[in-house]
Enzyme design. Structure first.
Site, PDB file in Angstrom:
ATOM      1  N   HIS A  52       6.863 -12.178   5.512  1.00  0.00           N
ATOM      2  CA  HIS A  52       6.549 -11.671   4.185  1.00  0.00           C
ATOM      3  C   HIS A  52       7.823 -11.257   3.478  1.00  0.00           C
ATOM      4  CE1 HIS A  52       6.383  -8.153   6.877  1.00  0.00           C
ATOM      5  NE2 HIS A  52       6.669  -7.385   5.831  1.00  0.00           N
TER       6      HIS A  52
ATOM      7  N   ILE B 220       0.817  -1.223   0.000  1.00  0.00           N
ATOM      8  CA  ILE B 220       0.000   0.000   0.000  1.00  0.00           C
ATOM      9  C   ILE B 220       0.850   1.272   0.000  1.00  0.00           C
ATOM     10  CG2 ILE B 220      -2.040  -1.077   1.015  1.00  0.00           C
ATOM     11  CD1 ILE B 220      -1.267   0.282   3.680  1.00  0.00           C
TER      12      ILE B 220
ATOM     13  N   ASN C 152      12.330  -8.470   5.992  1.00  0.00           N
ATOM     14  CA  ASN C 152      12.699  -7.846   7.259  1.00  0.00           C
ATOM     15  C   ASN C 152      12.323  -8.789   8.398  1.00  0.00           C
ATOM     16  OD1 ASN C 152      13.432  -5.503   5.828  1.00  0.00           O
ATOM     17  ND2 ASN C 152      11.348  -4.713   5.941  1.00  0.00           N
TER      18      ASN C 152
END
Length: 118
Positions: A105, A33, A92
């Protein structure tokens, strides 16, 4: 297994809208996003794994499928082909590693030098 309080679990379940890139029985991919580059999407396992720190040998097949799928999706989303083009894959891990959502992710980021933003 999923976490009912996890943002990405809610996206996978369709409770929160996303711009889907890909899905199968084990993997869900959707656009970030807040993209850093012309191509920026996330690949997440449907299984709730909090981070790379919780990955075990039983997850090797899943992670291998995610990494093997990333080049195809990157090209489909507009990355230029290797070797002139390319993309980055970033996972990360933990607060010090910059992880904001505690569901494993991988960011797939591509386009002209997107990592110059930081």
């Amino acid at each position: 297994m999923h976490d009912p309080n996890c943002l990405f679990c809610k996206i996978i379940a369709g409770q929160i809208p996303s711009k889907k890139v890909y899905e199968d029985e084990e993997i869900f991919a959707f656009h970030d996003i807040h993209p850093w580059a012309p191509v920026h999407f996330l690949m997440v396992p449907r299984l709730h794994i909090p981070s790379m720190a919780q990955v075990t040998p039983e997850h090797a097949g899943l992670l291998g499928r995610m990494l093997a799928l990333a080049p195809r999706l990157a090209l489909e989303q507009g990355c230029n082909p290797y070797p002139e083009g390319g993309f980055r894959i970033v996972a990360n891990t933990g607060l010090e590693g910059g992880q904001e959502i505690h569901h494993l992710h991988m960011h797939v980021i591509g386009g002209p030098r997107p990592w110059l933003k930081g």
